[in-house]
Every structure is written in C-alpha cells, then in structure tokens.
Scaffold this active site. Structure first.
Site, PDB file in Angstrom:
ATOM      1  CG  HIS A 231      -0.251   0.039   2.541  1.00 54.40           C
ATOM      2  ND1 HIS A 231       0.284   1.196   3.079  1.00 54.40           N
ATOM      3  CD2 HIS A 231      -0.017  -0.937   3.457  1.00 54.40           C
ATOM      4  CE1 HIS A 231       0.804   0.945   4.259  1.00 54.40           C
ATOM      5  NE2 HIS A 231       0.645  -0.343   4.509  1.00 54.40           N
ATOM      6  CB  SER A 305       1.032   6.119  -3.523  1.00 52.48           C
ATOM      7  OG  SER A 305       1.422   7.406  -3.141  1.00 52.48           O
ATOM      8  CG  ASP A 454      -2.792  11.439  -8.322  1.00 56.36           C
ATOM      9  OD1 ASP A 454      -2.740  12.277  -7.406  1.00 56.36           O
ATOM     10  OD2 ASP A 454      -2.364  10.280  -8.209  1.00 56.36           O
ATOM     11  CG  HIS A 482      -3.056   9.392  -4.907  1.00 57.36           C
ATOM     12  ND1 HIS A 482      -1.940   9.317  -5.729  1.00 57.36           N
ATOM     13  CD2 HIS A 482      -2.668   8.887  -3.706  1.00 57.36           C
ATOM     14  CE1 HIS A 482      -0.933   8.803  -5.047  1.00 57.36           C
ATOM     15  NE2 HIS A 482      -1.341   8.523  -3.824  1.00 57.36           N
TER      16      HIS A 482
END
Length: 507
Positions: A231, A305, A454, A482
C-alpha cells in the site's frame, strides 16, 4: 429568388459564426482571467496560512515538550531543534564553533558530484561518525515559508548544528543495541487493540500480512503463483483487501496466493518508537514477514504510490524472483540538473507545495513541513479513529463502507513523519537508479497506472517512469484520482491485474 435566399443565408451564417467566434474568445479570455485570479488568490491565502503554521509549529514544539515531560517523564527531542544555516566550505563535516561538545554536525553534499553517503559527526573532535545515507535531510532542513520565498535561486547546501538531544536521538536510533522495542504507545498515539495488538507475543518482529490463498494443489497440478501487494502512504492492507481482493475471478482466487502487507508503523503492524522508518527497515520487514516466512521463490508485485519505491527496491534486490511489476501512481520526480545538489528538497516541494488548494496538497504540506502540526493532526484523528468511525457510520446511516477510516487513520505520527521523509523525499536519490536497473537488467513485465485527475502525484510522474523504462505499458485513466484509480473500479482493475499475470506466465 432561390439564389438570393441562399446568399442571404450564407451571409447570415457567416455573421453568426463571426459573432459566435467573438463570444467564444470572450469566454476563453474570461476563463483564463478567472483562472489567473484563482491562482493569485491561492498564492496569497497560502502565504498567510502557512506563515501562521510556521509560528504555530514553534508554539506547539514548546507545548509538546512540556506535556511529554509531564505525562511520560521524558524530554523528547524533535527535529526542529536543529538550527539550519547556509553552509560554508567543502564537502567535509561541519565542526569547530558550530556547536558545543556533544552536538551533532551535518553537511549535505553541495553538488551532485558528492555522491557518497551523508556523514554525521557527533562532535568536532570526535572520530565517531554515523552513516546516514538512509536518512533524508528534509527531516532537518525545512525552511519557513518567508525564508523560502526570499531565498536565492538554485539548490541549498545546508550545514546544520543539531542539539545534543538530537545527537542522542540519532545515535540511539541508528546504533541502538539489540533490545526489546518499547511496547507502551506514546500518550498521543492510539492504544486500541487493533493498533497495538502487535505488542503481544512475537508479533513485534513481523508485519501484519493478510493472506488470501487457495487450498494446496493436488499432486501434478499447476504451481500456485504469489502476489505481494504494497500500500501507499497513510494507508494499510485494507486498501487492497476491501477493494480488488473480492473482485478477482474464481480462476484467479484458485491460482494465486495473495499477500497484502501493513507496512511498518501502519495498520496492524508493529509501530516501534525507536525506528527511523528508513527504506532499509521497511524492506527488511517485508523480506522477513513475507519472503522468508512463506518461502517465496518468485512473485508478482503490485504497489500504490509510496509503496512503488519499496516495490522497485524489492525488484532490484531480487531481480530473478520478480515475475511482474505493477505500479500505481509512482512518486517519481526527475530532478533538474540545477537542483541536483538538493534533490530531496526539490521532491519535498513537489509533493508538498504549501498551497491550500487543492485540499490534498494542503494535507500533504502540513504532513511534510510541520512536525508538531502533523502530530496534532494525528492526535486529533488517528488517536480517536474509533470515534470518527462511529460518527461516520451515524451520519451516513451505514450506507457507505468505512474501510478507508482504518486505512488512513491507523498509524502513529512517528511512523508517518519518518516514512514520508525517508521514503518519499529520499526517493529522489534512489528512483532513477532503480528504474535503470529495471530497464536494463530485469526482464519482468512492467505495468504503470495513473489517474489523470490525481492532484497529489501528477500523471507526469508515471509518464516519466514510462520514459525511463521503455518496455513498460502505461495506462492513464480519465476522471480518476489518487484513490479512485482503484476505489470505484475494482472489477476493472482486478481484470487488468489478472491479464498482466497471465501475460507474464506466457513469457
């Protein structure tokens, strides 16, 4: 009559087109004027707000020192104790009159030619040096908005003198002897069962890993493949387990073993108070908790990310094991040549531009620039995430899923602060080299995804990665940002992943 009518209609049409063109130009000019006025207003309001936050952070520094000592009988050092000054000579270590005995001196490289690790010396007369190549100088050098606005163009080569308390902080965290991690949470962190369950038993040495795996295959059946999900910043494994995991087809669930980790300091994973949360520490915990624990010899990697930096580091360290590499919104900002001497500072300004609009940039700016303001946010939100979860359920009447509450609010300030600086900002010195290795030495499939809307990491980040790794397949989703690059189109994205894994297996 017919011809005359046609001529009249043509003239009328021409006059209407001319009038419409002038009206269109007026509308375009008006839109441009409003946009310029909006940008100017954003700059003015941002200057006022962040100048106030500069002062507020200094006040909160004193407040937290008093409260920490009153509650925990411990005077906790902070990074704003470092007094930054524009440095003088050479590439050596600052010394002499810079500070008292026991102070910590630090000099960042003045130019890109200084490619070696940053060196910190505990005092001008001490031979004891600590290698800080894993620690970002943005922890120490964060100029106020006023001084930043009036600085001369070009990179800054900061020289710092840090208080003796900071010296002990850094010495203790880098050269710490093996000892049990501190189990009791800080008074400003959440102590609920979910956030602090890692402190019981042997869980302090491993990350929390959500495993979704099919039953063992019968003899002679095809081998099951492993997929590691990583993540992003201020998130957890539920970003994957509550979105794409339920959306995978039955065939995929029967073929792939899926491992979604909570990174060190986030979700249900350990949150050690004495960690600097460097890339090395994050990577070692992933290796110990997933690769070694489940004996993975080969695997696919999916990362979002900030997790993309860790995914690239993992791929570079295990080039023969990675079957495919899927990166969503990777934080890659190519550093201009004139900023090469202060690459981390450049990335920090790109990620956190100190603007009140858009809101996500405002949040990133507070998290990145203000150590004590961000601690106050964690105290307000993260420590009381259960309250926010109940309120959210009440106001929405349980009509909306609240897994993102857990994803975004279950972490400590110490983990978020250090991870943001030591992974995101320090990626400036690592991403280019990682991408070159992926392009030149790895043969695995590379897929890149980004949302065109984003506002945290612009789509140019992914396009720059695609330019650096020519074989990568780049997908840009319109009207996605995002988060909604996954949330809201789970089935579509799950199908994309399955196609990538099938394609990798055919090569």
């Amino acid at each position: 009559m017919h011809i005359a009518t046609c001529v009249w209609q043509e003239k009328a049409a021409a006059m209407g087109a001319a009038a419409g063109g002038r009206a269109g130009e007026c509308r375009v000019s008006l839109v441009a004027l409003l946009a310029a006025a909006g940008r100017a207003l954003n700059c003015v309001v941002s200057f006022v707000v962040f100048s106030f936050l500069d002062v507020l952070d200094m006040v909160l520094c004193l407040v937290y020192k008093v409260v920490d000592y009153a509650v925990e009988a411990e005077w906790k050092p902070c990074y704003c104790s470092a007094a930054a000054r524009e440095g003088g000579g050479g590439g050596g270590v600052a010394g002499g009159a810079a500070g008292a005995k026991g102070a910590l001196s630090f000099v960042a490289p003045r130019a890109a030619a200084a490619a070696g690790p940053k060196v910190v010396r505990l005092s001008s007369s001490s031979a004891n040096k600590m290698q800080l190549e894993d620690v970002s100088d943005t922890l120490y050098v964060r100029a106020s908005l006023l001084s930043d606005a009036t600085r001369k163009p070009g990179p800054i080569a900061p020289a710092l003198t840090v208080s003796p308390a900071i010296a002990e902080l850094i010495r203790g965290k880098i050269d710490r002897a093996p000892r049990p991690p501190r189990q009791a949470p800080c008074w400003s962190d959440c102590d609920c069962k979910m956030c602090h369950s890692w402190s019981t038993g042997s869980r302090a040495s491993h990350l929390y890993v959500h495993v979704q795996a099919p039953p063992p295959p019968p003899p002679g059946a095809g081998e099951q493949e492993a997929v590691i999900f990583i993540h992003g910043f201020i998130s957890s494994s539920v970003f994957w387990t509550e979105t794409v995991f339920p959306a995978f087809s039955l065939a995929a669930r029967g073929r792939y073993r899926m491992f979604a980790v909570d990174l060190l300091g986030f979700g249900r994973s350990p949150k050690p108070a004495d960690s600097l949360y460097t890339l090395r520490e994050h990577l070692e915990m992933i290796e110990r908790s997933v690769l070694q624990r489940y004996r993975l010899k080969s695997f696919h990697v999916v990362a979002h990310s900030l997790g993309s930096v860790l995914a690239l580091a993992l791929a570079v360290k295990y080039p023969g094991a990675v079957k495919s590499l899927t990166l969503l919104a990777p934080p890659y900002f190519p550093v201009p040549e004139e900023e090469a001497g202060a690459a981390t500072q450049y990335v920090m300004r790109r990620v956190a531009p100190r603007r009140v609009w858009p809101p996500i940039a405002f949040g990133a700016s507070m998290a990145c620039w203000y150590e004590h303001v961000s601690r106050t946010i964690c105290l307000t939100i993260c420590r009381h995430h259960r309250v926010w979860n109940r309120l959210f359920r009440i106001f929405t009447r349980n009509k909306m899923r609240t897994f993102l509450i857990e994803a975004f609010m279950c972490h400590t300030h110490n983990a978020a602060w250090h991870t943001l600086h030591n992974i995101m900002c320090l990626s400036a010195s690592k991403m280019g080299a990682y991408l070159d290795v992926v392009a030149g030495q790895l043969s695995c499939k590379v897929a890149l995804f980004h949302g065109r809307d984003d506002e945290l990491l612009p789509v140019e980040c992914t396009l720059a990665v695609g330019a650096r790794v020519p074989r990568a397949r780049v997908t840009v989703y319109d009207n996605k940002d995002h988060i909604t690059i996954v949330v809201g189109q789970e089935k579509l994205f799950a199908a994309e992943l399955e196609a990538i894994w099938r394609s990798a297996a055919q090569d």
